[in-house]
Design an enzyme around this catalytic site. Structure first.
Site, PDB file in Angstrom:
ATOM      1  CG  ASP A 149      -7.433  -2.823  -2.451  1.00 35.55           C
ATOM      2  OD1 ASP A 149      -8.054  -2.045  -1.700  1.00 35.55           O
ATOM      3  OD2 ASP A 149      -6.190  -2.967  -2.392  1.00 35.55           O
TER       4      ASP A 149
ATOM      5  CB  SER B 266      -0.984  -0.053   1.180  1.00 34.98           C
ATOM      6  OG  SER B 266      -1.985   0.929   1.049  1.00 34.98           O
TER       7      SER B 266
ATOM      8  CG  HIS C  97      -5.915  -2.283   1.106  1.00 38.32           C
ATOM      9  ND1 HIS C  97      -5.298  -1.990  -0.093  1.00 38.32           N
ATOM     10  CD2 HIS C  97      -5.237  -1.587   2.058  1.00 38.32           C
ATOM     11  CE1 HIS C  97      -4.288  -1.148   0.143  1.00 38.32           C
ATOM     12  NE2 HIS C  97      -4.238  -0.893   1.426  1.00 38.32           N
TER      13      HIS C  97
END
Length: 230
Positions: A174, A119, A208
């Site tokens: 996600d 991320s 995610h």
């Protein structure tokens, strides 16, 4: 945590089982620490590789109503046209380059170092690899995007990492960093570096986060680009 907010604790490290001849520096996501990823990497480790998972400094994050949390740089928004913390991103990249220099001083050449992250950490690892003068072995970019993409020229970069190997991974469900960000990033990367060396993997149903299949792909990539040399 004592001291000022910029003094993050020492990285979580998974030492090599024998003499370290290669290293992986892996940067966690927003609000996290290096500990979880050091455990995940310990599950796929190779005996000659040292895994370094630094902790981001604690700072107020605009996206989260200025709440203070571990963050490599400020995040103002999560849409492709959101304003970006240019100064913060560049400073964070310098800090990562200093970490790489530290490993070089420890005897591991930079071309035996893979930079990776998840991320926000993956975003920083991509930005750092594309702007550093240190030749790296590869980048592992998980569930992320390329920051300051407009700051890069159109067409191929001329730096030392123009042929760098990149493994980019993304979950197709996600909700935070949509798959489209990953797809746009991989297209931009393929225009900047040797497209033959850019691999994009997506995982069905993954949000995610990470999954076993992804970690196996990461292990394969690390083993390929940081082979044992003794």
């Amino acid at each position: 945590m004592c001291g000022n907010n910029m003094s993050a604790p020492l990285p979580a490290i998974v030492p090599a089982a024998r003499k370290a001849t290669a290293a992986v520096i892996f940067l966690h996501g927003l609000g996290d620490t290096g500990h979880g990823w050091s455990e995940a990497l310990a599950g796929i480790k190779s005996p000659h590789v040292k895994y370094i998972c630094p902790h981001a400094p604690v700072m107020p994050v605009s996206l989260n109503m200025n709440m203070a949390m571990p963050s490599w740089f400020d995040i103002i928004g999560l849409s492709p046209d959101s304003q970006e913390d240019e100064a913060g991103i560049k400073q964070a990249a310098e800090n990562v380059k200093a970490l790489i220099d530290q490993e070089v001083k420890n005897g591991i050449p930079s071309n035996r170092i893979i930079l990776g992250g998840f991320s926000q950490g993956g975003a920083l690892s991509l930005y750092t690899a594309l702007t550093t003068h240190q030749k790296l072995a590869g980048v592992v970019a998980l569930s992320c995007w390329l920051p300051l993409r407009a700051s890069f020229p159109q067409g191929p970069i001329s730096g030392v990492n123009k042929d760098i190997a990149v493994l980019q991974c993304h979950g197709d469900c996600d909700p935070l960093v949509p798959l489209m960000f990953g797809s746009l990033t991989v297209e931009k990367l393929k225009s900047m570096i040797n497209p033959a060396n850019v691999t994009f993997r997506t995982y069905s149903g993954m949000m995610h986060s990470s999954c076993i299949e992804e970690m196996m792909d990461v292990k394969q990539f690390i083993d390929k680009h940081l082979p044992s040399i003794d």
